[in-house]
Design a protein around this motif. Structure first.
Motif, mmCIF file in Angstrom:
data_model
loop_
_atom_site.group_PDB
_atom_site.id
_atom_site.type_symbol
_atom_site.label_atom_id
_atom_site.label_comp_id
_atom_site.label_asym_id
_atom_site.label_seq_id
_atom_site.Cartn_x
_atom_site.Cartn_y
_atom_site.Cartn_z
ATOM 1 N N PHE A 61 -42.781 -15.521 -13.101
ATOM 2 C CA PHE A 61 -43.472 -16.749 -13.472
ATOM 3 C C PHE A 61 -44.785 -16.871 -12.702
ATOM 4 C CE2 PHE A 61 -44.082 -21.431 -13.552
ATOM 5 C CZ PHE A 61 -43.971 -21.640 -14.924
ATOM 6 N N ASP A 62 -44.986 -16.011 -11.719
ATOM 7 C CA ASP A 62 -46.189 -16.065 -10.889
ATOM 8 C C ASP A 62 -47.303 -15.176 -11.423
ATOM 9 O OD1 ASP A 62 -44.777 -17.712 -9.178
ATOM 10 O OD2 ASP A 62 -44.104 -16.064 -7.916
ATOM 11 N N SER A 63 -46.992 -14.311 -12.387
ATOM 12 C CA SER A 63 -47.987 -13.368 -12.901
ATOM 13 C C SER A 63 -48.902 -14.042 -13.912
ATOM 14 C CB SER A 63 -47.286 -12.181 -13.577
ATOM 15 O OG SER A 63 -46.454 -11.513 -12.660
ATOM 16 N N PRO A 64 -50.110 -13.539 -14.068
ATOM 17 C CA PRO A 64 -51.003 -14.078 -15.083
ATOM 18 C C PRO A 64 -50.423 -13.887 -16.480
ATOM 19 C CG PRO A 64 -52.174 -12.626 -13.553
ATOM 20 C CD PRO A 64 -50.708 -12.446 -13.296
ATOM 21 N N VAL A 65 -50.931 -14.677 -17.446
ATOM 22 C CA VAL A 65 -50.488 -14.541 -18.832
ATOM 23 C C VAL A 65 -50.831 -13.149 -19.340
ATOM 24 C CG1 VAL A 65 -50.797 -15.403 -21.178
ATOM 25 C CG2 VAL A 65 -50.776 -16.997 -19.251
ATOM 26 N N ARG A 66 -49.867 -12.499 -19.972
ATOM 27 C CA ARG A 66 -50.070 -11.125 -20.446
ATOM 28 C C ARG A 66 -50.851 -11.127 -21.752
ATOM 29 N NH1 ARG A 66 -44.766 -9.399 -21.694
ATOM 30 N NH2 ARG A 66 -45.459 -7.251 -21.793
ATOM 31 N N SER A 67 -51.658 -10.101 -21.934
ATOM 32 C CA SER A 67 -52.491 -9.989 -23.126
ATOM 33 C C SER A 67 -51.686 -9.434 -24.293
ATOM 34 C CB SER A 67 -53.678 -9.062 -22.846
ATOM 35 O OG SER A 67 -54.373 -8.767 -24.042
ATOM 36 N N THR A 68 -51.916 -9.989 -25.481
ATOM 37 C CA THR A 68 -51.263 -9.480 -26.689
ATOM 38 C C THR A 68 -52.162 -8.508 -27.444
ATOM 39 O OG1 THR A 68 -52.096 -11.360 -27.973
ATOM 40 C CG2 THR A 68 -49.942 -11.601 -26.946
ATOM 41 N N SER A 69 -53.409 -8.360 -26.993
ATOM 42 C CA SER A 69 -54.359 -7.525 -27.733
ATOM 43 C C SER A 69 -54.487 -6.124 -27.147
ATOM 44 C CB SER A 69 -55.730 -8.205 -27.763
ATOM 45 O OG SER A 69 -56.215 -8.414 -26.443
ATOM 46 N N GLU A 70 -54.274 -5.972 -25.843
ATOM 47 C CA GLU A 70 -54.436 -4.659 -25.219
ATOM 48 C C GLU A 70 -53.249 -3.745 -25.531
ATOM 49 O OE1 GLU A 70 -56.437 -4.491 -21.162
ATOM 50 O OE2 GLU A 70 -55.473 -6.466 -21.136
ATOM 51 N N CYS A 71 -53.548 -2.515 -25.879
ATOM 52 C CA CYS A 71 -52.494 -1.524 -26.117
ATOM 53 C C CYS A 71 -52.288 -0.740 -24.833
ATOM 54 C CB CYS A 71 -52.897 -0.590 -27.258
ATOM 55 S SG CYS A 71 -51.577 0.579 -27.711
ATOM 56 N N ILE A 72 -51.352 -1.175 -24.021
ATOM 57 C CA ILE A 72 -51.154 -0.577 -22.700
ATOM 58 C C ILE A 72 -49.671 -0.435 -22.389
ATOM 59 C CG2 ILE A 72 -53.309 -1.512 -21.770
ATOM 60 C CD1 ILE A 72 -51.655 -3.737 -20.448
ATOM 61 N N ASP A 73 -49.378 0.376 -21.391
ATOM 62 C CA ASP A 73 -48.058 0.440 -20.769
ATOM 63 C C ASP A 73 -48.130 -0.355 -19.477
ATOM 64 O OD1 ASP A 73 -46.934 2.057 -22.702
ATOM 65 O OD2 ASP A 73 -47.407 3.928 -21.656
ATOM 66 N N GLU A 74 -47.134 -1.201 -19.240
ATOM 67 C CA GLU A 74 -47.148 -2.038 -18.048
ATOM 68 C C GLU A 74 -46.174 -1.559 -16.984
ATOM 69 O OE1 GLU A 74 -47.471 -6.295 -18.722
ATOM 70 O OE2 GLU A 74 -47.665 -5.901 -20.863
ATOM 71 N N ASP A 75 -45.644 -0.369 -17.161
ATOM 72 C CA ASP A 75 -44.763 0.225 -16.163
ATOM 73 C C ASP A 75 -45.021 1.724 -16.132
ATOM 74 O OD1 ASP A 75 -42.170 1.495 -15.068
ATOM 75 O OD2 ASP A 75 -41.790 -0.640 -14.728
ATOM 76 N N PRO A 76 -45.109 2.327 -14.954
ATOM 77 C CA PRO A 76 -45.395 3.767 -14.880
ATOM 78 C C PRO A 76 -44.296 4.640 -15.487
ATOM 79 C CG PRO A 76 -44.853 2.864 -12.709
ATOM 80 C CD PRO A 76 -45.054 1.701 -13.618
ATOM 81 N N ASN A 77 -43.126 4.074 -15.708
ATOM 82 C CA ASN A 77 -42.016 4.846 -16.278
ATOM 83 C C ASN A 77 -41.963 4.798 -17.797
ATOM 84 O OD1 ASN A 77 -40.737 5.643 -13.729
ATOM 85 N ND2 ASN A 77 -40.260 3.466 -13.508
ATOM 86 N N CYS A 78 -42.908 4.104 -18.425
ATOM 87 C CA CYS A 78 -42.849 3.906 -19.873
ATOM 88 C C CYS A 78 -42.775 5.221 -20.652
ATOM 89 C CB CYS A 78 -44.051 3.087 -20.343
ATOM 90 S SG CYS A 78 -43.901 1.305 -20.008
ATOM 91 N N ALA A 79 -43.597 6.179 -20.274
ATOM 92 C CA ALA A 79 -43.636 7.441 -21.017
ATOM 93 C C ALA A 79 -42.287 8.158 -20.981
ATOM 94 C CB ALA A 79 -44.739 8.340 -20.456
ATOM 95 N N SER A 80 -41.680 8.235 -19.801
ATOM 96 C CA SER A 80 -40.386 8.910 -19.693
ATOM 97 C C SER A 80 -39.292 8.116 -20.394
ATOM 98 C CB SER A 80 -40.021 9.127 -18.222
ATOM 99 O OG SER A 80 -39.916 7.894 -17.526
ATOM 100 N N TRP A 81 -39.363 6.781 -20.335
ATOM 101 C CA TRP A 81 -38.372 5.967 -21.049
ATOM 102 C C TRP A 81 -38.484 6.193 -22.552
ATOM 103 C CZ3 TRP A 81 -39.681 0.849 -18.036
ATOM 104 C CH2 TRP A 81 -39.061 0.898 -16.776
ATOM 105 N N ALA A 82 -39.717 6.284 -23.045
ATOM 106 C CA ALA A 82 -39.920 6.493 -24.481
ATOM 107 C C ALA A 82 -39.341 7.838 -24.922
ATOM 108 C CB ALA A 82 -41.411 6.414 -24.808
ATOM 109 N N LEU A 83 -39.522 8.862 -24.094
ATOM 110 C CA LEU A 83 -38.968 10.177 -24.424
ATOM 111 C C LEU A 83 -37.446 10.161 -24.492
ATOM 112 C CD1 LEU A 83 -41.255 12.543 -22.289
ATOM 113 C CD2 LEU A 83 -41.195 12.322 -24.790
ATOM 114 N N ARG A 84 -36.832 9.255 -23.729
ATOM 115 C CA ARG A 84 -35.365 9.157 -23.725
ATOM 116 C C ARG A 84 -34.848 8.237 -24.829
ATOM 117 N NH1 ARG A 84 -35.873 8.710 -17.895
ATOM 118 N NH2 ARG A 84 -35.288 6.492 -17.998
ATOM 119 N N GLY A 85 -35.758 7.755 -25.677
ATOM 120 C CA GLY A 85 -35.325 6.950 -26.814
ATOM 121 C C GLY A 85 -35.193 5.468 -26.548
#
Length: 301
Positions: free
Chosen positions: A249-273
């Motif tokens: 609740f302390d983080s800034p409002v997240r953008s809905t327009s940017e195409c980004i990964d917000e966690d460094p593990n996203c790529a490996s998680w995606a590969l695991r389905g």
């Protein structure tokens, strides 16, 4: 970590200690004067998921919260379902104020103890709200999750609520769950108000705390979490509420327009389905954006 995983862990943890079994686990939570003791937790309902902790706060903590709040009270507001703005309503007739997060050592200690109990991070919580109900004042049954998208932008839905009772109430002032699975099974003694008899109810007792979840483990809203504060008939009621969200609740409002990964593990998680297995967190839904949109290849060109 997927915020829903925190919820699943907390439910398993609470279920393990929900029947008063002895345990060696008593966690010291920094600055709180009362250590976290799961053997004091009782499960009172699975639909909604609700747990009662006897003696969560000490008398000194309760009195400290009241002292901080009593000269700063203002009429309580509600969130408009369409705009999300705070508006006055006769649905809620109490008065209240917000403490600052970590305002002093006692508040910070209680916040740490709440995090230990719920397994939800301190940063996912809103500032603690202190409420005062005088004779006849109440809060009609309502949900703690949001109906508008504006309030979901910061922290997402409220996943859990910790309601702490700061005073005894001679009569009335109960917390009632009209849709609870046990509403017809609870004994309706003469010490309960007529309002409290309309569902499963919890009578305020100084120092006790009630934890209930507004979302199911799959992050969908739980309609059985409807709850209200019955009118005070004799005496007065003081309480402290901590609302906890699915993410910080302390983080800034997240953008809905940017195409980004917000966690460094996203790529490996995606590969695991995980894009298919855990789409709410990875991809998002109509109410919220996902954390791994780039790796899941769901961004519009």
């Amino acid at each position: 970590m997927d915020p829903r995983l925190f919820l699943v862990i907390s439910l398993c943890f609470l279920a393990q200690f929900s029947h008063g079994k002895e345990s060696l686990l008593k966690m010291t939570t920094g600055r709180s004067t009362a250590p976290f003791d799961p053997t004091r937790v009782t499960q009172i309902s699975w639909s909604p998921r609700a747990f009662l902790y006897r003696g969560f706060l000490t008398d000194e903590e309760c009195d400290h919260f009241i002292t901080l709040a009593k000269d700063k009270l203002e009429k309580s507001m509600v969130a408009d379902n369409d705009s999300g703005k705070s508006i006055a309503s006769e649905v809620r007739t109490s008065s209240g104020m917000f403490l600052q997060k970590g305002q002093d050592a006692i508040i910070a200690g209680v916040e740490e103890k709440i995090a230990a109990w719920t397994f939800l991070p301190v940063e996912n919580g809103e500032s603690m709200q202190i409420l005062h109900y005088e004779n006849g004042q109440k809060y009609e049954p309502h949900f703690d999750f949001f109906h508008d998208k504006a309030n979901q932008q910061l922290g997402g839905h409220r996943v859990a609520t910790v309601l702490m009772y700061l005073s005894d109430v001679a009569k009335g002032g109960e917390t009632v769950f009209p849709h609870s699975e046990f509403k017809d099974k609870q004994q309706k003694g003469g010490d309960l108000s007529d309002c409290a008899k309309q569902g499963y109810s919890v009578k305020p007792r100084k120092g006790d705390a009630l934890l209930f979840f507004s979302l199911h483990p799959d992050a969908s809203t739980d309609e059985t979490s409807l709850h209200g504060s019955c009118p005070v008939i004799e005496g007065e009621k003081w309480s402290a509420t901590k609302w906890i969200h699915v993410r910080s609740f302390d983080s800034p409002v997240r953008s809905t327009s940017e195409c980004i990964d917000e966690d460094p593990n996203c790529a490996s998680w995606a590969l695991r389905g995980e894009c298919e297995k855990n789409p709410v967190y990875m991809v998002g839904n109509k109410d919220d954006v996902g954390y791994c949109r780039k790796s899941c290849k769901v961004c519009s060109s």
